[in-house]
Design an enzyme around this catalytic site. Structure first.
Site, PDB file in Angstrom:
ATOM      1  N   HIS A  45       5.280  10.388  -6.577  1.00 33.96           N
ATOM      2  CA  HIS A  45       4.252  10.427  -7.626  1.00 33.96           C
ATOM      3  C   HIS A  45       3.237  11.507  -7.296  1.00 33.96           C
ATOM      4  O   HIS A  45       2.825  11.653  -6.149  1.00 33.96           O
ATOM      5  CB  HIS A  45       3.532   9.077  -7.722  1.00 33.96           C
ATOM      6  CG  HIS A  45       2.424   9.081  -8.739  1.00 33.96           C
ATOM      7  ND1 HIS A  45       2.670   8.981 -10.095  1.00 33.96           N
ATOM      8  CD2 HIS A  45       1.087   9.224  -8.609  1.00 33.96           C
ATOM      9  CE1 HIS A  45       1.521   9.046 -10.752  1.00 33.96           C
ATOM     10  NE2 HIS A  45       0.539   9.192  -9.879  1.00 33.96           N
ATOM     11  N   ASP A  89      -2.474  -2.700 -16.299  1.00 33.29           N
ATOM     12  CA  ASP A  89      -3.051  -1.374 -16.034  1.00 33.29           C
ATOM     13  C   ASP A  89      -3.309  -0.632 -17.338  1.00 33.29           C
ATOM     14  O   ASP A  89      -4.314   0.063 -17.477  1.00 33.29           O
ATOM     15  CB  ASP A  89      -2.125  -0.542 -15.133  1.00 33.29           C
ATOM     16  CG  ASP A  89      -2.675   0.862 -14.978  1.00 33.29           C
ATOM     17  OD1 ASP A  89      -3.779   0.983 -14.405  1.00 33.29           O
ATOM     18  OD2 ASP A  89      -2.063   1.828 -15.473  1.00 33.29           O
ATOM     19  N   ARG A 112     -11.351   1.595 -18.871  1.00 29.81           N
ATOM     20  CA  ARG A 112     -12.025   2.472 -17.891  1.00 29.81           C
ATOM     21  C   ARG A 112     -12.343   3.830 -18.504  1.00 29.81           C
ATOM     22  O   ARG A 112     -13.387   4.426 -18.236  1.00 29.81           O
ATOM     23  CB  ARG A 112     -11.140   2.643 -16.640  1.00 29.81           C
ATOM     24  CG  ARG A 112     -11.074   1.378 -15.791  1.00 29.81           C
ATOM     25  CD  ARG A 112      -9.970   1.484 -14.757  1.00 29.81           C
ATOM     26  NE  ARG A 112     -10.170   2.614 -13.876  1.00 29.81           N
ATOM     27  CZ  ARG A 112      -9.179   3.304 -13.299  1.00 29.81           C
ATOM     28  NH1 ARG A 112      -7.920   2.965 -13.498  1.00 29.81           N
ATOM     29  NH2 ARG A 112      -9.458   4.307 -12.520  1.00 29.81           N
ATOM     30  N   SER A 114      -4.277   1.308  -9.932  1.00 30.36           N
ATOM     31  CA  SER A 114      -3.664   1.708 -11.200  1.00 30.36           C
ATOM     32  C   SER A 114      -2.361   2.473 -10.948  1.00 30.36           C
ATOM     33  O   SER A 114      -1.303   2.154 -11.505  1.00 30.36           O
ATOM     34  CB  SER A 114      -4.673   2.567 -11.974  1.00 30.36           C
ATOM     35  OG  SER A 114      -4.063   3.286 -12.997  1.00 30.36           O
ATOM     36  N   LYS A 131       1.963   0.762 -11.033  1.00 28.00           N
ATOM     37  CA  LYS A 131       3.071   1.307 -11.825  1.00 28.00           C
ATOM     38  C   LYS A 131       4.206   1.752 -10.907  1.00 28.00           C
ATOM     39  O   LYS A 131       5.378   1.515 -11.186  1.00 28.00           O
ATOM     40  CB  LYS A 131       2.577   2.481 -12.676  1.00 28.00           C
ATOM     41  CG  LYS A 131       1.683   2.009 -13.823  1.00 28.00           C
ATOM     42  CD  LYS A 131       1.027   3.145 -14.573  1.00 28.00           C
ATOM     43  CE  LYS A 131      -0.087   3.777 -13.802  1.00 28.00           C
ATOM     44  NZ  LYS A 131      -1.076   4.535 -14.522  1.00 28.00           N
TER      45      LYS A 131
HETATM   46  N1  URA Z   1      -3.804   7.989 -12.921  1.00 28.73           N
HETATM   47  C1  URA Z   1      -3.570   6.674 -13.135  1.00 28.73           C
HETATM   48  O1  URA Z   1      -2.444   6.274 -13.433  1.00 28.73           O
HETATM   49  N2  URA Z   1      -4.602   5.822 -12.994  1.00 28.73           N
HETATM   50  C2  URA Z   1      -5.849   6.205 -12.674  1.00 28.73           C
HETATM   51  O2  URA Z   1      -6.725   5.370 -12.560  1.00 28.73           O
HETATM   52  C3  URA Z   1      -6.074   7.563 -12.461  1.00 28.73           C
HETATM   53  C4  URA Z   1      -5.023   8.445 -12.583  1.00 28.73           C
END
Ligand code: URA
Length: 449
Positions: free
Chosen positions: A97, A176, A183, A198, A202
């Site tokens: 990622h 999320d 957010r 977050s 995932k």
């Molecule tokens: N990318 C994400 O998936 N979540 C965040 O909070 C910031 C960047």
């Protein structure tokens, strides 16, 4: 797919009042696992209203969270949805990622390169947002390429090719999705525990056994300083490790765009060149380093030297580019684009930004260049915007290069002049010319294990 267990059925949890949880965090206390479970379950099923969720998010931004609380938050978010079961695919499944950057096309080079080294690399990617580009958008420049494969088809491609790249399923970590949307509009993005939970919720829901993170650092990244990038990397590595997934991170430079292309089609062409050994040195170096570490994480080699040899062989034998052709074909795309860039969306119109004076390039700021590319149409400002795959910015000179007055530094690929004036102003903001070459920058700044 397996469905996450359901902690909110517990009567004790249902009796817990969210207002008390908010007050405890406001007053600087650590939350218990049950309190965090209650919050996430309530956000997921809608029983916690947005105003209470936002209040708790703000309290977390201000008061922070311990590593343990962050791991519990992540785990609750993973359990809010489905988890992909990759156990019927043989081998160690290694995920990757990136926190996002400008010209960040590493995954498109890395997926076929790592797969050609024997790594099993299932990859779920995102779209570009803000000034950063997205892997899915770039791949969708390939006529016919599908990023919406179902999980069974995704797994079939991973088995056949060694890798597959698709969009993240909405059924993974739905908590999320809701929290991120809140957010975004309540000034609560900037929090290392919230960002790491977050991202990691995932990634953990994707079901890999090991994970390599690319935490970008610098002007074009979320994390502008090395200190914040190290803190985010350490937090995410701790979460992954806590969840039993071997997790490591590289901190890489994003002060300057990676490679020379910023856009969609033009970035793809740069990826094809890199897989043929003709790409920009910085992109190749980062992709090689990641592939080598993935070989080790996959358990295929123990030492970096042996892993580097595998990577070298995958590139020089042509196996890496052949693997990309297989990947494109397996996902419905036209593999002839690898040999004929004219089959990708492209535009003929060009505008150049020239050096205002002679000297050395001191800065080529990534964020302004990402914005310039977006102004031409290559990116989106809201998730529903459509993008133009053909346009973008080519970086003709990088920091340290000596340039003459009037020399072209940036080349804008545009459609009918759309966004050109504003993009040129961004180019002006991005470039600094100085009298002496600046110190060379490391591309891979640090490793966090
Ligand atoms: N990318 C994400 O998936 N979540 C965040 O909070 C910031 C960047």
């Amino acid at each position: 797919m397996i469905i996450g267990d359901e902690p909110s059925c517990n009567i004790y949890l249902r009796r817990m009042r969210i207002v008390d949880v908010i007050a405890r965090k406001r007053d600087g206390h650590a939350l218990s696992r049950e309190e965090i479970d209650r919050f996430v379950a309530g956000v997921t099923d809608g029983s916690v209203p947005d105003y209470q969720a936002s209040a708790l998010l703000m309290a977390i931004v201000i008061r922070g969270m311990s590593d343990e609380e962050t791991a519990w938050l992540t785990d609750a978010m993973v359990r809010s949805g489905e988890r992909v079961d990759l156990s019927d695919i043989p081998g160690v499944k290694v995920g990757k990622h990136s926190t996002g950057g400008v010209g960040d096309k590493v995954s498109i080079v890395l997926a076929p390169l790592a797969a050609a080294c024997g790594v099993v690399f299932p990859k779920m990617s995102g779209r570009g947002l803000g000034h950063t580009g997205g892997t899915l958008d770039k791949l969708q420049a390939i006529p016919g390429f599908r990023v919406d494969l179902g999980i069974d088809e995704f797994k079939r491609v991973v088995r056949e090719v060694g890798t597959s790249i698709i969009g993240q399923s909405a059924s993974l970590a739905p908590a999320d999705k809701k929290l991120y949307a809140l957010r975004d509009v309540t000034a609560t993005i900037e929090s290392i525990p919230l960002i790491s939970a977050s991202i990691m919720s995932k990634k953990l829901a994707e079901g890999c056994n090991a994970l390599l993170l690319d935490v970008k650092c610098g002007d074009g990244a979320f994390m502008k300083t090395q200190e914040s990038a190290r803190a985010l990397a350490a937090s995410m590595v701790a979460i992954g490790t806590h969840a039993g997934v071997r997790t490591e991170a590289f901190i890489t430079d994003m002060e300057v765009p990676l490679g020379r292309a910023i856009g969609n089609s033009i970035e793809l062409v740069e990826c094809f060149d890199t897989l043929r050994g003709r790409g920009p040195g910085d992109l190749e170096a980062v992709a090689r380093r990641f592939a080598s570490r993935m070989v080790v994480l996959a358990g295929l080699e123990r030492e970096r030297e042996a892993a580097d040899v595998r990577v070298d062989a995958a590139l020089s034998s042509g196996r890496a580019i052949q693997t990309l052709a297989k990947l494109v074909e397996a996902q419905g795309g036209n593999p002839r684009v690898l040999d004929d860039a004219a089959l990708l969306p492209h535009v003929a119109e060009r505008e150049v930004y020239r050096a205002a004076r002679s000297g050395f390039i001191g800065a080529m700021r990534a964020e302004a260049l990402g914005r310039a590319s977006n102004l031409l149409g290559a990116g989106r400002t809201t998730v529903n915007d459509s993008i133009d795959h053909a346009v973008g910015v080519m970086v003709l000179a990088k920091p340290g290069d000596e340039v003459r007055e009037d020399q072209p530094l940036l080349e804008l690929h545009h459609r009918g002049g759309r966004g050109v004036e504003a993009a040129l102003r961004m180019c002006h903001d991005a470039v600094t010319i100085v009298d002496a070459p600046p110190p060379a920058r490391l591309k891979v700044i640090a490793e966090v294990r």
